[in-house]
Every structure is written in C-alpha cells, then in structure tokens.
Design a protein around this motif. Structure first.
Motif, PDB file in Angstrom:
ATOM      1  N   PHE A 167       1.495 -20.376  -7.881  1.00  0.00           N
ATOM      2  CA  PHE A 167       2.040 -19.025  -7.180  1.00  0.00           C
ATOM      3  C   PHE A 167       1.112 -17.785  -7.211  1.00  0.00           C
ATOM      4  O   PHE A 167       1.419 -16.928  -6.580  1.00  0.00           O
ATOM      5  N   ASN A 168       0.209 -17.736  -8.402  1.00  0.00           N
ATOM      6  CA  ASN A 168      -0.499 -16.594  -8.657  1.00  0.00           C
ATOM      7  C   ASN A 168      -1.561 -16.596  -7.425  1.00  0.00           C
ATOM      8  O   ASN A 168      -2.177 -15.495  -7.089  1.00  0.00           O
ATOM      9  N   ILE A 169      -1.727 -17.460  -6.522  1.00  0.00           N
ATOM     10  CA  ILE A 169      -2.556 -17.371  -5.795  1.00  0.00           C
ATOM     11  C   ILE A 169      -2.190 -16.453  -4.481  1.00  0.00           C
ATOM     12  O   ILE A 169      -3.049 -15.742  -3.875  1.00  0.00           O
ATOM     13  N   PHE A 170      -0.708 -16.213  -4.353  1.00  0.00           N
ATOM     14  CA  PHE A 170      -0.418 -15.365  -3.289  1.00  0.00           C
ATOM     15  C   PHE A 170      -0.524 -13.832  -3.754  1.00  0.00           C
ATOM     16  O   PHE A 170      -0.949 -12.918  -2.955  1.00  0.00           O
ATOM     17  N   LYS A 171      -0.362 -13.580  -4.910  1.00  0.00           N
ATOM     18  CA  LYS A 171      -0.584 -12.226  -5.336  1.00  0.00           C
ATOM     19  C   LYS A 171      -2.276 -12.013  -5.478  1.00  0.00           C
ATOM     20  O   LYS A 171      -2.426 -10.773  -4.995  1.00  0.00           O
ATOM     21  N   ASN A 172      -2.933 -12.805  -5.783  1.00  0.00           N
ATOM     22  CA  ASN A 172      -4.393 -12.419  -5.993  1.00  0.00           C
ATOM     23  C   ASN A 172      -4.758 -12.529  -4.549  1.00  0.00           C
ATOM     24  O   ASN A 172      -5.582 -11.535  -4.333  1.00  0.00           O
ATOM     25  N   SER A 173      -4.480 -13.287  -3.774  1.00  0.00           N
ATOM     26  CA  SER A 173      -4.887 -13.122  -2.155  1.00  0.00           C
ATOM     27  C   SER A 173      -4.473 -11.953  -1.342  1.00  0.00           C
ATOM     28  O   SER A 173      -5.145 -11.399  -0.831  1.00  0.00           O
ATOM     29  N   GLY A 174      -3.287 -11.588  -1.720  1.00  0.00           N
ATOM     30  CA  GLY A 174      -2.652 -10.406  -1.253  1.00  0.00           C
ATOM     31  C   GLY A 174      -3.711  -9.132  -1.215  1.00  0.00           C
ATOM     32  O   GLY A 174      -3.669  -8.259  -0.468  1.00  0.00           O
ATOM     33  N   HIS A 175      -4.083  -8.978  -2.544  1.00  0.00           N
ATOM     34  CA  HIS A 175      -5.051  -7.954  -3.253  1.00  0.00           C
ATOM     35  C   HIS A 175      -6.087  -7.806  -2.081  1.00  0.00           C
ATOM     36  O   HIS A 175      -6.445  -6.797  -1.542  1.00  0.00           O
ATOM     37  N   TYR A 176      -6.847  -8.917  -1.759  1.00  0.00           N
ATOM     38  CA  TYR A 176      -8.099  -8.957  -1.125  1.00  0.00           C
ATOM     39  C   TYR A 176      -7.738  -8.858   0.524  1.00  0.00           C
ATOM     40  O   TYR A 176      -8.497  -8.102   1.127  1.00  0.00           O
ATOM     41  N   TRP A 177      -6.833  -9.646   0.868  1.00  0.00           N
ATOM     42  CA  TRP A 177      -6.461  -9.794   2.241  1.00  0.00           C
ATOM     43  C   TRP A 177      -5.844  -8.577   2.732  1.00  0.00           C
ATOM     44  O   TRP A 177      -6.059  -8.110   3.723  1.00  0.00           O
ATOM     45  N   PHE A 178      -5.143  -8.014   2.019  1.00  0.00           N
ATOM     46  CA  PHE A 178      -4.535  -6.625   2.582  1.00  0.00           C
ATOM     47  C   PHE A 178      -5.068  -5.435   2.307  1.00  0.00           C
ATOM     48  O   PHE A 178      -5.202  -4.852   3.494  1.00  0.00           O
ATOM     49  N   PHE A 179      -5.720  -5.260   1.140  1.00  0.00           N
ATOM     50  CA  PHE A 179      -6.276  -3.892   1.068  1.00  0.00           C
ATOM     51  C   PHE A 179      -7.529  -3.789   1.282  1.00  0.00           C
ATOM     52  O   PHE A 179      -8.159  -2.956   1.875  1.00  0.00           O
ATOM     53  N   SER A 180      -8.492  -4.782   0.887  1.00  0.00           N
ATOM     54  CA  SER A 180      -9.950  -4.940   1.333  1.00  0.00           C
ATOM     55  C   SER A 180     -10.140  -5.537   2.772  1.00  0.00           C
ATOM     56  O   SER A 180     -11.165  -5.522   3.243  1.00  0.00           O
ATOM     57  N   GLY A 181      -9.092  -6.135   3.153  1.00  0.00           N
ATOM     58  CA  GLY A 181      -9.097  -6.683   4.452  1.00  0.00           C
ATOM     59  C   GLY A 181      -8.408  -5.968   5.536  1.00  0.00           C
ATOM     60  O   GLY A 181      -9.089  -5.162   6.097  1.00  0.00           O
TER      61      GLY A 181
END
Length: 314
Positions: A161-175
């Motif tokens: 479930f950490n994948i959602f937190k980690n991916s959210g950082h990149y997908w939302f802010f730098s994406g």
C-alpha cells in the motif's frame, strides 16, 4: 540438522495458524544455516506467508534479522526461539520505482499535446515550456532506465500500500500540478508572464539547461558509484568515495535537488517550488537517517568532515 522454534510476535497470525512451530533445517548447522533458510521453511509450512512478508527477530530485540546472516552470526543458537511478524502484502522496490516514474512520463505529454482538452483552447508553447517538457521527460526516462539497469536495492520489497503514497508524490506534484502549470496559457509565447522577460531569453534558458545537464550527469555518476559498491544479489555496504562523495554522504540527492531547483527558477512556477520543497524535505530526512547509519556502522572509518546532503552546510 539445526532446529529453531518460531513463535508469533504478539497476537496470532492469520496466515500462520498453528504457531509456534519447530523449524528443522536438515544437513546444516548454526554456522551454515541462514535466516533466509528459516524463512523458507516457514513459507513451506505456510505458503501464503512468503519470505518477503516475514520479519524474524530475537525475543529481546525487535530489529529484523538479515536473511543472509547465518544463525550463529545473527545470535541464534540451536533450539532457540525467534519471533515472527507478518509484514503484510509486499511489492518489489524496483516495481514501485517503475510505477512512480511512469506517471509523469504519461501525464506531461497528455497535457502538453492536448491543451484543447485540458484548457479549453490551443496553447502556443513558449520556449520555457518546451525546455521544461524536455527536461522533465529526460529526467524521468533516466530514472526509469536507472531503475531497470543501475540500482541495486538493499531491501527487496516494501509494503504494497505504500505504492499509492509514493506514486502520489510524483504523479500529482511533479506530474499533474507541474504540467498543468507550465503548459497553461499563462506560459504561452504571448503571455505577459513570458513576453519581454528573461524567460524568453535564449541565453538564460541555455544556461539553465546546462546547469540541469550537469546535475543529471552528476546524479547518474553518484548512482553508478553506489552500484559498484554492492555486488549483485547482496546487501553489502561499503563507504563510498569519489566524485561528490568527498563533500557529502548523498550527492545523488543533492544533484537531483539541484536539477529541480533549476526547473523551479527557470519557470517561476509555484507547482515547481512546491514539489522542490516536498522533495527537498523528504530527501534531507532520508539522508540524515542514512548518514547516521553510515557513522554507526563504520565508526571512525567514516570521514568525519563529510556533510550529509548539502556541501559545507548540512
């Protein structure tokens, strides 16, 4: 043959009903059997509790026992009891990194090439938008290639479930946030924010790009140094030396932040600065923790004047 008693650490485990059990490892002794062998035997008894989900520890010590260590080196004697904790569903770090970085690689082209869908009209992209697009795409393509061919991970997995937190950082802010900002009409070639400012000056943009290239190449160099310290398939740790490491313990973090600083200054985008602050805080916390681990592990051998992440400062 060596025997180890495996008991639950705390409440009974749903995937390992029947604990405690006695694990027997045939044809091995405490000098040759490893913690990984114990996990394999537990997994043989409870198939859903695969080795990556297991954390084994001594009764009086909550630290996880390392798979590669022999029972003797881990402090386990024949017949002794070890505690088992279920870490939950796991996913490989390599897979997590691939998913994290694929987000911006998909999001940026969608917003860049489909402005009518995103903004309701066409956008004539300015030079600063074009530079940003190229730099972001090259950065994350590099990260994907490093994940596949360069990085060697000390830990094989992380909680799923950490994948959602980690991916959210990149997908939302730098994406999403960064792309929506710098490809918007506010950054078009006719925008007052761009026209007759340094953001349409070719010399300024080329200078930013040159510094960014320097940061990316330096970051890659640091990653290669770390890779070459760890033989494939091991968790071996050694003191890194060479370019960047003479100043800080984690030049890879420093050079990555330098690259994002260039993008933030070049664009002046609030989204770029927000991502920079989040990434800077996160990587600084990681670096401080890992720096302390270096000093604890290597003691006086570790260069005492070496800073953590920012040369001459921290």
């Amino acid at each position: 043959m060596v025997s180890v008693t495996v008991s639950p650490a705390g409440r009974p485990l749903a995937l390992a009903k029947g604990l405690p059990i006695i694990v027997q490892i045939p044809n091995k002794t405490v000098e040759s059997a490893t913690i990984g062998d114990v996990k394999a035997e537990v997994s043989r008894k409870f198939p859903k509790l695969y080795p990556a989900r297991q954390k084994l520890s001594l009764k009086d010590d909550k630290r996880a026992l390392v798979d590669e260590k022999t029972l003797r080196d881990a402090g386990v004697v024949d017949g002794e009891e070890v505690l088992l904790k279920d870490l939950g569903a796991q996913i490989s770090w390599r897979t997590v990194f691939i998913i994290e970085y694929i987000g911006p690689l998909v999001i940026h082209p969608l917003i860049y090439y489909l402005p009518k869908l995103i903004y309701g009209g066409s956008v004539q992209h300015s030079m600063v938008s074009q530079y940003t697009y190229a730099m972001v795409m090259l950065h994350f393509a590099k990260r994907e290639l490093e994940t596949l061919f360069v990085h060697r991970f000390s830990n094989g997995t992380m909680p799923f479930f950490n994948i959602f937190k980690n991916s959210g950082h990149y997908w939302f802010f730098s994406g999403i946030c960064l792309a929506y900002s710098v490809y918007s009409p506010a950054y078009s070639s006719s925008s007052p924010f761009i026209r007759n400012t340094f953001r349409e000056d070719p010399t300024f943009l080329m200078a930013c790009f040159a510094i960014w290239v320097f940061a990316e190449i330096s970051n890659f160099s640091a990653h290669m140094t770390l890779r070459n310290l760890r033989p494939a398939g091991t968790r071996k740790r050694s003191i890194p030396y060479g370019y960047g490491f003479s100043l800080v313990s984690y030049p890879n973090y420093f050079f990555e932040l330098l690259g994002w600083t260039v993008i933030a200054v070049m664009t002046g985008s609030y989204a770029a600065y927000v991502f920079l602050l989040i990434a800077g805080y996160t990587q600084t916390v990681w670096a401080i923790k890992k720096h302390r681990n270096y000093k604890k592990e290597f003691g006086k051998e570790y260069p005492k004047d070496r800073k953590v992440i920012f040369p001459f400062i921290l």
